[in-house]
Motif scaffolding. Structure first.
Motif, PDB file in Angstrom:
ATOM      1  N   GLN A 126       0.806  -1.215   0.000  1.00 44.76           N
ATOM      2  CA  GLN A 126       0.000   0.000   0.000  1.00 44.76           C
ATOM      3  C   GLN A 126       0.841   1.267   0.000  1.00 44.76           C
ATOM      4  O   GLN A 126       0.432   2.280  -0.572  1.00 44.76           O
ATOM      5  N   GLY A 127       1.984   1.221   0.671  1.00 43.41           N
ATOM      6  CA  GLY A 127       2.838   2.390   0.676  1.00 43.41           C
ATOM      7  C   GLY A 127       3.773   2.441  -0.515  1.00 43.41           C
ATOM      8  O   GLY A 127       3.734   3.387  -1.305  1.00 43.41           O
ATOM      9  N   GLY A 128       4.613   1.413  -0.672  1.00 45.75           N
ATOM     10  CA  GLY A 128       5.629   1.438  -1.718  1.00 45.75           C
ATOM     11  C   GLY A 128       5.102   1.191  -3.113  1.00 45.75           C
ATOM     12  O   GLY A 128       5.233   2.024  -4.022  1.00 45.75           O
ATOM     13  N   PHE A 129       4.465   0.034  -3.305  1.00 48.68           N
ATOM     14  CA  PHE A 129       4.037  -0.347  -4.655  1.00 48.68           C
ATOM     15  C   PHE A 129       2.946   0.577  -5.188  1.00 48.68           C
ATOM     16  O   PHE A 129       2.998   0.986  -6.354  1.00 48.68           O
ATOM     17  N   GLN A 130       1.953   0.894  -4.348  1.00 49.94           N
ATOM     18  CA  GLN A 130       0.861   1.734  -4.858  1.00 49.94           C
ATOM     19  C   GLN A 130       1.342   3.143  -5.188  1.00 49.94           C
ATOM     20  O   GLN A 130       0.826   3.761  -6.125  1.00 49.94           O
ATOM     21  N   TYR A 131       2.306   3.657  -4.464  1.00 48.57           N
ATOM     22  CA  TYR A 131       2.843   4.967  -4.836  1.00 48.57           C
ATOM     23  C   TYR A 131       3.476   4.904  -6.229  1.00 48.57           C
ATOM     24  O   TYR A 131       3.220   5.766  -7.078  1.00 48.57           O
ATOM     25  N   MET A 132       4.296   3.881  -6.464  1.00 46.43           N
ATOM     26  CA  MET A 132       4.936   3.761  -7.775  1.00 46.43           C
ATOM     27  C   MET A 132       3.902   3.540  -8.869  1.00 46.43           C
ATOM     28  O   MET A 132       4.029   4.089  -9.969  1.00 46.43           O
ATOM     29  N   LEU A 133       2.863   2.749  -8.556  1.00 50.08           N
ATOM     30  CA  LEU A 133       1.839   2.462  -9.556  1.00 50.08           C
ATOM     31  C   LEU A 133       1.044   3.714  -9.900  1.00 50.08           C
ATOM     32  O   LEU A 133       0.856   4.039 -11.085  1.00 50.08           O
ATOM     33  N   TRP A 134       0.565   4.409  -8.874  1.00 51.36           N
ATOM     34  CA  TRP A 134      -0.324   5.547  -9.108  1.00 51.36           C
ATOM     35  C   TRP A 134       0.415   6.802  -9.564  1.00 51.36           C
ATOM     36  O   TRP A 134      -0.050   7.511 -10.458  1.00 51.36           O
ATOM     37  N   ALA A 135       1.538   7.089  -8.911  1.00 47.70           N
ATOM     38  CA  ALA A 135       2.235   8.349  -9.186  1.00 47.70           C
ATOM     39  C   ALA A 135       3.195   8.265 -10.366  1.00 47.70           C
ATOM     40  O   ALA A 135       3.517   9.293 -10.972  1.00 47.70           O
ATOM     41  N   LYS A 136       3.656   7.060 -10.687  1.00 50.67           N
ATOM     42  CA  LYS A 136       4.645   6.924 -11.760  1.00 50.67           C
ATOM     43  C   LYS A 136       4.058   6.221 -12.993  1.00 50.67           C
ATOM     44  O   LYS A 136       4.003   6.788 -14.073  1.00 50.67           O
ATOM     45  N   ILE A 137       3.609   4.959 -12.799  1.00 49.47           N
ATOM     46  CA  ILE A 137       3.183   4.157 -13.952  1.00 49.47           C
ATOM     47  C   ILE A 137       1.891   4.700 -14.562  1.00 49.47           C
ATOM     48  O   ILE A 137       1.810   4.918 -15.777  1.00 49.47           O
ATOM     49  N   PHE A 138       0.872   4.900 -13.727  1.00 43.64           N
ATOM     50  CA  PHE A 138      -0.396   5.411 -14.263  1.00 43.64           C
ATOM     51  C   PHE A 138      -0.215   6.793 -14.889  1.00 43.64           C
ATOM     52  O   PHE A 138      -0.860   7.111 -15.899  1.00 43.64           O
ATOM     53  N   GLU A 139       0.632   7.622 -14.285  1.00 43.32           N
ATOM     54  CA  GLU A 139       0.839   8.962 -14.837  1.00 43.32           C
ATOM     55  C   GLU A 139       1.605   8.921 -16.150  1.00 43.32           C
ATOM     56  O   GLU A 139       1.485   9.832 -16.961  1.00 43.32           O
ATOM     57  N   ARG A 140       2.374   7.874 -16.342  1.00 41.54           N
ATOM     58  CA  ARG A 140       3.049   7.728 -17.631  1.00 41.54           C
ATOM     59  C   ARG A 140       2.071   7.243 -18.709  1.00 41.54           C
ATOM     60  O   ARG A 140       2.150   7.643 -19.869  1.00 41.54           O
ATOM     61  N   ILE A 141       1.139   6.361 -18.314  1.00 40.41           N
ATOM     62  CA  ILE A 141       0.169   5.827 -19.272  1.00 40.41           C
ATOM     63  C   ILE A 141      -0.933   6.845 -19.557  1.00 40.41           C
ATOM     64  O   ILE A 141      -1.321   7.061 -20.720  1.00 40.41           O
ATOM     65  N   TRP A 142      -1.472   7.453 -18.484  1.00 39.25           N
ATOM     66  CA  TRP A 142      -2.568   8.440 -18.613  1.00 39.25           C
ATOM     67  C   TRP A 142      -2.142   9.729 -17.926  1.00 39.25           C
ATOM     68  O   TRP A 142      -2.581  10.018 -16.806  1.00 39.25           O
ATOM     69  N   PRO A 143      -1.306  10.522 -18.565  1.00 39.03           N
ATOM     70  CA  PRO A 143      -0.793  11.724 -17.900  1.00 39.03           C
ATOM     71  C   PRO A 143      -1.879  12.802 -17.744  1.00 39.03           C
ATOM     72  O   PRO A 143      -2.828  12.875 -18.523  1.00 39.03           O
ATOM     73  N   GLY A 144      -1.698  13.613 -16.707  1.00 39.42           N
ATOM     74  CA  GLY A 144      -2.586  14.751 -16.520  1.00 39.42           C
ATOM     75  C   GLY A 144      -3.813  14.439 -15.685  1.00 39.42           C
ATOM     76  O   GLY A 144      -4.007  13.331 -15.188  1.00 39.42           O
ATOM     77  N   ARG A 145      -4.685  15.460 -15.562  1.00 35.66           N
ATOM     78  CA  ARG A 145      -5.888  15.344 -14.734  1.00 35.66           C
ATOM     79  C   ARG A 145      -7.149  15.627 -15.539  1.00 35.66           C
ATOM     80  O   ARG A 145      -8.144  16.079 -14.996  1.00 35.66           O
ATOM     81  N   SER A 146      -7.090  15.341 -16.829  1.00 38.45           N
ATOM     82  CA  SER A 146      -8.298  15.487 -17.636  1.00 38.45           C
ATOM     83  C   SER A 146      -9.334  14.460 -17.199  1.00 38.45           C
ATOM     84  O   SER A 146      -9.019  13.494 -16.500  1.00 38.45           O
ATOM     85  N   PHE A 147     -10.576  14.661 -17.628  1.00 37.71           N
ATOM     86  CA  PHE A 147     -11.643  13.739 -17.240  1.00 37.71           C
ATOM     87  C   PHE A 147     -11.338  12.333 -17.740  1.00 37.71           C
ATOM     88  O   PHE A 147     -11.490  11.354 -16.996  1.00 37.71           O
ATOM     89  N   ARG A 148     -10.887  12.225 -18.982  1.00 40.74           N
ATOM     90  CA  ARG A 148     -10.613  10.907 -19.552  1.00 40.74           C
ATOM     91  C   ARG A 148      -9.467  10.223 -18.823  1.00 40.74           C
ATOM     92  O   ARG A 148      -9.541   9.027 -18.515  1.00 40.74           O
ATOM     93  N   ALA A 149      -8.381  10.958 -18.548  1.00 45.63           N
ATOM     94  CA  ALA A 149      -7.231  10.365 -17.858  1.00 45.63           C
ATOM     95  C   ALA A 149      -7.601   9.931 -16.440  1.00 45.63           C
ATOM     96  O   ALA A 149      -7.246   8.829 -16.000  1.00 45.63           O
ATOM     97  N   SER A 150      -8.326  10.773 -15.714  1.00 49.13           N
ATOM     98  CA  SER A 150      -8.708  10.446 -14.336  1.00 49.13           C
ATOM     99  C   SER A 150      -9.661   9.259 -14.295  1.00 49.13           C
ATOM    100  O   SER A 150      -9.537   8.375 -13.432  1.00 49.13           O
ATOM    101  N   LEU A 151     -10.605   9.217 -15.240  1.00 50.40           N
ATOM    102  CA  LEU A 151     -11.544   8.094 -15.292  1.00 50.40           C
ATOM    103  C   LEU A 151     -10.814   6.795 -15.631  1.00 50.40           C
ATOM    104  O   LEU A 151     -11.113   5.735 -15.059  1.00 50.40           O
ATOM    105  N   SER A 152      -9.850   6.868 -16.544  1.00 47.66           N
ATOM    106  CA  SER A 152      -9.083   5.673 -16.911  1.00 47.66           C
ATOM    107  C   SER A 152      -8.323   5.126 -15.703  1.00 47.66           C
ATOM    108  O   SER A 152      -8.284   3.911 -15.471  1.00 47.66           O
ATOM    109  N   LYS A 153      -7.719   6.009 -14.921  1.00 49.69           N
ATOM    110  CA  LYS A 153      -6.983   5.573 -13.735  1.00 49.69           C
ATOM    111  C   LYS A 153      -7.924   5.001 -12.678  1.00 49.69           C
ATOM    112  O   LYS A 153      -7.584   4.012 -12.003  1.00 49.69           O
TER     113      LYS A 153
END
Length: 234
Positions: A61-88
């Motif tokens: 929850q601390g280590g892996f989820q930070y890397m997943l949410w803040a790094k990997i997901f942001e690389r796949i769906w960058p930004g805070r648009s509606f589509r990117a946020s919904l995809s994440k």
């Protein structure tokens, strides 16, 4: 108050990974301790069970989820648009939780509660237990985290996502601890169910055998009655 929150947010932004790990580790241990002492009324803490939630909070929850949410997901769906946020949001609930979150939890729980060291034994056993519970686990998680991760991805900045989830998920981890924390009790329930199913099958088989025996007895009686032809026997 607002100034203190801004200062805290600024400090967390400087060390986002450390903040994620600390928040999640403390949350995991305190949620399980609260569940054992308050909800279940135990006089003594199950230390193996407590270790499961502390370890899970620290590594996943601390280590892996930070890397997943803040790094990997942001690389796949960058930004805070509606589509990117919904995809994440959808990816977290329908991919990462079923594929990573729950299997990791079950493997850590199996390893720490059984003290087994052979992963060839631990992993298959843990995944079998996960398979038996997966649909109930998914539904319980979705009820919490579809709305919860709306806040995560639509409102929270990157450095506050894991701390926010750590705080918001205290009640969810209490639920997870209550339902899945005690591996021994869960195994006892499974064994009891297997015994009940076996007993039911034996009773059904016994009833079928008794019916067949009664039918054969009736046929034998008909054959042996005097004055009645039994027909050729060859």
């Amino acid at each position: 108050m607002c100034g203190a929150l801004r200062r805290l947010s600024s400090k967390l932004a400087k060390h986002p990974f450390a903040a994620a790990v600390v928040f999640s580790t403390v949350k995991g241990g305190s949620a399980d301790a609260f569940t054992q002492r308050v909800l279940e009324g135990k006089s003594e803490l199950d230390r193996d069970r407590l270790a499961v939630f502390i370890t899970f909070g620290f590594f996943y929850q601390g280590g892996f989820q930070y890397m997943l949410w803040a790094k990997i997901f942001e690389r796949i769906w960058p930004g805070r648009s509606f589509r990117a946020s919904l995809s994440k949001l959808v990816a977290t609930n329908l991919i990462s939780d079923p594929v990573f979150f729950f299997p990791t939890f079950y493997v850590i729980r199996e390893a720490l509660t059984t003290k087994a060291t052979d992963r060839r034994q631990v992993v298959p056993t843990a995944l079998r237990k996960y398979r038996d519970n997966c649909f109930r686990d998914w539904v319980a998680g979705w009820c919490v985290w579809f709305p919860g991760h709306y806040v995560t991805y639509f409102w929270m900045p990157l450095h506050l996502r894991v701390p926010w989830v750590a705080c918001a998920s205290f009640s969810y981890i209490c639920l997870l601890s209550y339902l899945r924390g005690d591996a021994r009790q869960e195994e006892a329930v499974v064994v009891s169910k297997d015994v009940h199913d076996t007993k039911s099958k034996l009773e059904a088989t016994h009833g079928s055998c008794m019916e067949e025996a009664a039918s054969l007895s009736a046929e034998a009686t008909e054959i042996s009655l005097p004055g009645r032809s039994a027909g050729p026997l060859c």
